[in-house]
Enzyme design. Structure first.
Site, mmCIF file in Angstrom:
data_model
loop_
_atom_site.group_PDB
_atom_site.id
_atom_site.type_symbol
_atom_site.label_atom_id
_atom_site.label_comp_id
_atom_site.label_asym_id
_atom_site.label_seq_id
_atom_site.Cartn_x
_atom_site.Cartn_y
_atom_site.Cartn_z
ATOM 1 C CB SER A 92 -0.874 -0.021 1.262
ATOM 2 O OG SER A 92 -1.876 0.953 1.173
ATOM 3 C CD GLU A 93 -0.934 3.742 -3.320
ATOM 4 O OE1 GLU A 93 -0.854 2.497 -3.209
ATOM 5 O OE2 GLU A 93 -1.851 4.314 -3.956
ATOM 6 C CG ASN A 94 -1.149 4.090 3.068
ATOM 7 O OD1 ASN A 94 -1.163 3.117 2.329
ATOM 8 N ND2 ASN A 94 -1.775 4.108 4.219
ATOM 9 N N GLY A 95 2.594 3.315 2.801
ATOM 10 C CA GLY A 95 3.672 2.860 3.665
ATOM 11 C C GLY A 95 3.449 1.571 4.417
ATOM 12 C CB SER A 108 5.958 3.821 0.088
ATOM 13 O OG SER A 108 4.932 3.169 -0.628
#
Lengths: 236, 224
Positions: B52-55, B94
């Site tokens: 998930s690109e938010n980390g 990320s």
């Protein structure tokens, strides 16, 4: 010595009219809630705000928008906010949309002494207009510049009196890079402890990046409450 | 004319077909919206790590009420849990792992895909621009980019076209398109039909596609 504040209103005093500020968070997760509220009370005007999103209509950076304190917003996704749309259409608010990874790297670069870098994101799209394109190994890349701020407002789970910060889960997001990219960085922490109590090997943001800290309690509003029900069989 | 399934059933069919793109050991980014649904159908015998690109590397299932941590969300801002073996990172790292081509697969939604693999999925001129989020980075970072979408728009117009009319998200980035009617590969020579969805003939699919469509020698019916 790090400034340890006991008043959120004092903690945001470095932010003035026409300041450029960075505000940590992804959606409403990891936002410095109480520092934002203090900024609303301060009524400073003409801010340039760098943040991935712009809050929602009644919380987070949405409160600054509602109070018409923002002149320009640099972010990657602003679709959760009706007042944002209204102000853009009315010409009251300037927007610079940046791909999320480019935004993160621009902030990282700003804090790391790197003025600009090349990235594949945005090549061949409307974002590339007016930007330098350079080819490396047969692939095109866009030149993007680093970002810095007069003041960065970040949020951490734990902090100590030397300014060291530890974040919780996905509340980390943009906060570490923003801490490094602010001329002055103020951290709102859920728990503030004496230096020496946090494990040095667990620190996410070394205190060198942080000028001031304040302890506070957050509401931690949830945008999408996607829970599952326990079934009679126990579920899985 | 094919038998009309209801929209929810078609979305499930697309999501189940997209799951077949995953293999054990893969790191996968699922876009917001229909792509997120793919997670519901991952074979438990496959060890797939969702990024998930938010980390968060290792998205878990939705939490029970007593497990909720408001600091733990996916990129769609939904409350989630962490999967076994998960790890967290900041947004710069990320996207470093995304741009650095460490992801094996990205499954994203689409508004238009062109014959050369151009993708448009972030804005419609004249409508309020909400932002591209992470899509422009993710299309450059994955070893394979699969777009899942309806084959035609709600007005019946092809969404697979010779050239995109909408502003692009990336150029030449799409490898495969999975729709309610077909699976189509983007190749160096153009589009190739590799699977037909149940109820659709090759002729019907060709008719509904806005660019020349070659038919793979071993074209088969989609099984989900």
């Amino acid at each position: 010595m790090k400034q340890i504040y006991t008043s959120f209103d004092e903690a945001v005093q470095h932010i003035q009219d026409y300041s450029t500020i960075m505000v940590g968070g992804f959606g409403l997760v990891g936002i410095p809630e109480n520092l934002i509220l203090a900024l609303v009370r301060s009524n400073v005007q003409h801010l340039t705000v760098i943040s991935n999103n712009c809050g929602v209509d009644d919380w987070g950076l949405g409160l600054l928008l509602e109070n018409k304190q923002i002149d320009k917003m640099i972010g990657s996704y602003v679709g959760e906010n009706k007042e944002f749309e209204r102000q853009v259409i009315a010409g009251e608010l300037e927007v610079e949309l940046t791909p999320q990874g480019t935004l993160a790297e621009r902030i990282r670069a700003g804090g790391a002494g790197i003025p600009a870098f090349y990235t594949p994101a945005g090549v061949g799209t409307p974002l590339a207009e007016g930007k330098e394109v350079r080819t490396f190994d047969g692939k095109d890349y866009l030149l993007q510049t680093g970002l810095k701020a007069d003041v960065s407002l970040v949020r951490a789970a734990e902090g100590d009196t030397y300014g060291n910060l530890i974040y919780n889960k996905t509340a980390r997001n943009f906060n570490p890079m923003m801490a490094a990219a602010g001329d002055i960085t103020i951290a709102e922490v859920e728990a503030l402890t004496e230096a020496g109590t946090l494990h040095p090997d667990h620190i996410h943001t070394p205190g060198i990046y942080v000028q001031g800290l304040i302890e506070g309690k957050q509401e931690k509003r949830i945008e999408r409450y996607t829970i599952r029900e326990r079934t009679a069989e126990g579920g899985n | 004319m094919a038998v009309q399934k209801d929209k929810a059933a078609l979305r499930e069919q697309i999501a189940r077909r997209a799951e077949q793109e995953m293999e054990s050991g893969m790191y996968v980014n699922l876009g917001i919206g229909m792509p997120t649904m793919v997670a519901n159908y991952i074979d438990p015998d496959k060890q797939v790590v969702l990024q998930s690109e938010n980390g968060l590397i290792g998205i878990g299932r939705f939490p029970y009420e007593d497990e909720v941590d408001p600091d733990l969300i996916n990129a769609g801002k939904e409350i989630v849990t962490e999967a076994k073996g998960a790890s967290y990172c900041d947004s710069a790292e990320s996207f470093a792992m995304i741009r650095g081509e460490h992801l094996d697969l990205a499954v994203l939604g689409g508004m238009e895909v062109a014959a050369n693999g151009d993708l448009a999925n972030w804005m419609i001129p004249g409508k309020m621009i909400k932002g591209m989020g992470g899509a422009m980075d993710i299309v450059h970072g994955s070893k394979k980019v699969v777009i899942i979408m309806d084959h035609v728009s709600k007005h019946g117009e092809p969404k697979i076209v010779q050239e995109c009319s909408l502003p692009l998200t990336g150029t030449g980035v799409v490898d495969r398109i999975i729709t309610d009617r077909a699976v189509i590969d983007v190749t160096e020579t153009g589009l190739t039909l590799v699977e037909t969805a149940p109820g659709w003939t090759i002729d019907e699919i060709t008719e509904a596609t806005g660019a020349p469509l070659a038919v793979a020698e071993n074209v088969k019916e989609m099984t989900v």
